[in-house]
Motif scaffolding. Structure first.
Motif, PDB file in Angstrom:
ATOM      1  N   TYR A  88      -7.329   5.332  -4.068  1.00 15.24           N
ATOM      2  CA  TYR A  88      -8.279   6.043  -3.232  1.00 15.24           C
ATOM      3  C   TYR A  88      -7.864   7.500  -3.034  1.00 15.24           C
ATOM      4  CZ  TYR A  88     -10.036   1.394  -2.007  1.00 15.24           C
ATOM      5  OH  TYR A  88     -10.562   0.128  -2.050  1.00 15.24           O
TER       6      TYR A  88
ATOM      7  N   HIS B 217      -8.957  -4.662  -2.113  1.00 14.76           N
ATOM      8  CA  HIS B 217      -8.416  -3.328  -2.414  1.00 14.76           C
ATOM      9  C   HIS B 217      -7.327  -3.369  -3.496  1.00 14.76           C
ATOM     10  CE1 HIS B 217     -10.650  -1.720   1.001  1.00 14.76           C
ATOM     11  NE2 HIS B 217     -10.207  -2.754   1.705  1.00 14.76           N
TER      12      HIS B 217
ATOM     13  N   ARG C 297      -7.303  -0.842   6.424  1.00 14.90           N
ATOM     14  CA  ARG C 297      -8.240  -1.642   5.621  1.00 14.90           C
ATOM     15  C   ARG C 297      -7.528  -2.216   4.398  1.00 14.90           C
ATOM     16  NH1 ARG C 297     -13.599  -2.335   7.684  1.00 14.90           N
ATOM     17  NH2 ARG C 297     -13.881  -0.649   9.160  1.00 14.90           N
ATOM     18  N   ALA C 298      -6.789  -1.369   3.705  1.00 17.06           N
ATOM     19  CA  ALA C 298      -6.129  -1.822   2.467  1.00 17.06           C
ATOM     20  C   ALA C 298      -5.045  -2.860   2.764  1.00 17.06           C
ATOM     21  CB  ALA C 298      -5.535  -0.627   1.733  1.00 17.06           C
TER      22      ALA C 298
ATOM     23  N   THR D 240     -14.523   9.154   0.315  1.00 11.24           N
ATOM     24  CA  THR D 240     -13.880   7.832   0.305  1.00 11.24           C
ATOM     25  C   THR D 240     -13.524   7.346   1.713  1.00 11.24           C
ATOM     26  OG1 THR D 240     -12.949   8.558  -1.795  1.00 11.24           O
ATOM     27  CG2 THR D 240     -12.058   6.542  -0.875  1.00 11.24           C
TER      28      THR D 240
ATOM     29  N   VAL E 166      -7.778   4.088   6.594  1.00 11.52           N
ATOM     30  CA  VAL E 166      -7.947   3.524   5.248  1.00 11.52           C
ATOM     31  C   VAL E 166      -6.775   2.578   4.948  1.00 11.52           C
ATOM     32  CG1 VAL E 166      -8.046   4.054   2.771  1.00 11.52           C
ATOM     33  CG2 VAL E 166      -9.272   5.504   4.399  1.00 11.52           C
TER      34      VAL E 166
ATOM     35  N   THR F 285      -2.098  -1.097  -3.793  1.00  9.39           N
ATOM     36  CA  THR F 285      -3.169  -0.124  -3.581  1.00  9.39           C
ATOM     37  C   THR F 285      -2.490   1.237  -3.421  1.00  9.39           C
ATOM     38  OG1 THR F 285      -4.398  -1.783  -2.329  1.00  9.39           O
ATOM     39  CG2 THR F 285      -5.138   0.507  -2.105  1.00  9.39           C
TER      40      THR F 285
ATOM     41  N   VAL G  11       0.891  -1.164   0.000  1.00  8.47           N
ATOM     42  CA  VAL G  11       0.000   0.000   0.000  1.00  8.47           C
ATOM     43  C   VAL G  11       0.926   1.210   0.000  1.00  8.47           C
ATOM     44  CG1 VAL G  11      -1.791   1.251   1.255  1.00  8.47           C
ATOM     45  CG2 VAL G  11      -1.774  -1.266   1.269  1.00  8.47           C
TER      46      VAL G  11
ATOM     47  N   ALA H 259      -6.710  -0.619  -6.357  1.00 10.03           N
ATOM     48  CA  ALA H 259      -7.578   0.528  -6.047  1.00 10.03           C
ATOM     49  C   ALA H 259      -6.718   1.776  -5.871  1.00 10.03           C
ATOM     50  CB  ALA H 259      -8.371   0.258  -4.771  1.00 10.03           C
TER      51      ALA H 259
ATOM     52  N   ILE I  53     -14.889   3.737   3.071  1.00  6.10           N
ATOM     53  CA  ILE I  53     -14.008   2.597   3.338  1.00  6.10           C
ATOM     54  C   ILE I  53     -13.957   2.258   4.832  1.00  6.10           C
ATOM     55  CG2 ILE I  53     -11.604   1.802   3.217  1.00  6.10           C
ATOM     56  CD1 ILE I  53     -11.445   3.231   0.563  1.00  6.10           C
TER      57      ILE I  53
END
Ligand code: NAP
Length: 263
Positions: free
Chosen positions: A170, A165, A158-159, A238, A155, A110, A72, A168, A242
């Motif tokens: 964001y 994800h 989560r990713a 967003t 966030v 991500t 990420v 993605a 999320i």
């Protein structure tokens, strides 16, 4: 850590990291790729923040791809059409280069694309506010949508920890468009002081802001603010979508950081 995930972090200064005890803090430097191997050993997922010069990007990403499955990356809103995010600058080039290398690395990726951090207020305005009631600043009528760093982190968690994800991108912002002047006045309201804003010219800013940031960052910010004159800030939902919790406002952020402005 509430997810049960084990967390390890890489920093140049473990003694100054100030992280919770459960976090495994390791010394390393992104400009010295050999120092990363111990930290990456046994790692599944990497959250990458790049603030180093670009020379070692490829070597670092190669090492990450050898160990991890997922990355990420804390990027920036490179593709958002709002003019504040579209000004050419060297940081933008480096970030775009990193994204291309990550996309071709074989890692599941991500990209988080936050706008202005609320935490910039600590570097930009806190020293002036601790010293008195006047804040000298350029482009004070230009709006941004400052995002609380805890929402970027929420966030990111989560990713990092959930499926769904991959690939993605964001774009993350705070929930409100607020001019820079409104942000300073919010700080004054929270700490119970009448702050006065003195607008300075871009030329004055180029000189005065050197005390708190490098010329390259000043130029990037001045160009972005100049392009943002007269436009509401770009705001997304967003974070709330999320994290399933409302994005924190600048008032929330300031209330939680009031001590930094009281001095
Ligand atoms: N500020 C914003 O409004 C904003 C908006 C969008 C995107 N971003 C992006 O978010 C990222 C962080 O921005 P920031 O303003 O928070 O930056 P920052 O305060 O200058 O630096 C963040 C951290 O990077 C670490 N670091 C620096 N050089 C390193 C190295 N060679 N090896 C390992 N770690 C190193 C430092 O940790 P140690 O000293 O502990 O090593 C520092 O705590 C940047 O990529 C920026 O482009 C920022």
């Amino acid at each position: 850590m509430a997810t049960g995930a084990q967390v390890r972090t890489l920093t140049r200064n473990p003694d100054a990291a100030g992280l919770p005890q459960q976090v495994d803090v390791m010394r390393g430097d992104l400009t010295l790729p050999d120092t990363l191997d111990a930290c990456l050993d046994g790692i599944d997922t990497v959250f990458l923040v790049w603030v180093a010069p670009p020379a070692t990007i490829a070597a670092v990403l190669e090492r990450i791809a050898k160990h991890a499955r997922r990355i990420v990356f804390l990027s920036a809103p490179l593709k958002t059409a709002h003019p504040l995010f579209q000004q050419p600058n060297p940081f933008r080039e480096v970030t775009a280069q990193m994204e291309r290398l990550i996309e071709s690395s074989g890692l599941q990726w991500t990209f988080l694309r936050p706008g202005m951090f609320a935490a910039n207020a600590l570097r930009w305005w806190a020293p002036q506010i601790r010293a008195g009631n006047v804040v000298r600043w350029p482009y004070v009528s230009v709006p941004t949508a400052p995002i609380d760093e805890r929402d970027i982190a929420a966030v990111a968690v989560r990713a990092l920890c959930e499926e769904g994800h991959a690939r993605a991108e964001y774009v993350l912002t705070g929930p409100q468009s607020l001019s820079q002047a409104e942000q300073v006045l919010t700080i004054g309201q929270v700490i119970g002081r009448s702050l006065r804003i003195e607008e300075i010219s871009p030329e004055e800013a180029r000189r005065e802001l050197l005390a708190i940031m490098p010329a390259s960052v000043i130029n990037m910010l001045l160009d972005a603010w100049a392009a943002g004159i007269g436009q509401p800030a770009f705001v997304t939902s967003t974070v709330a979508e999320i994290t399933r919790a409302p994005a924190r406002t600048f008032l929330d952020w300031t209330t939680d950081h009031a001590a930094a402005f009281r001095g």
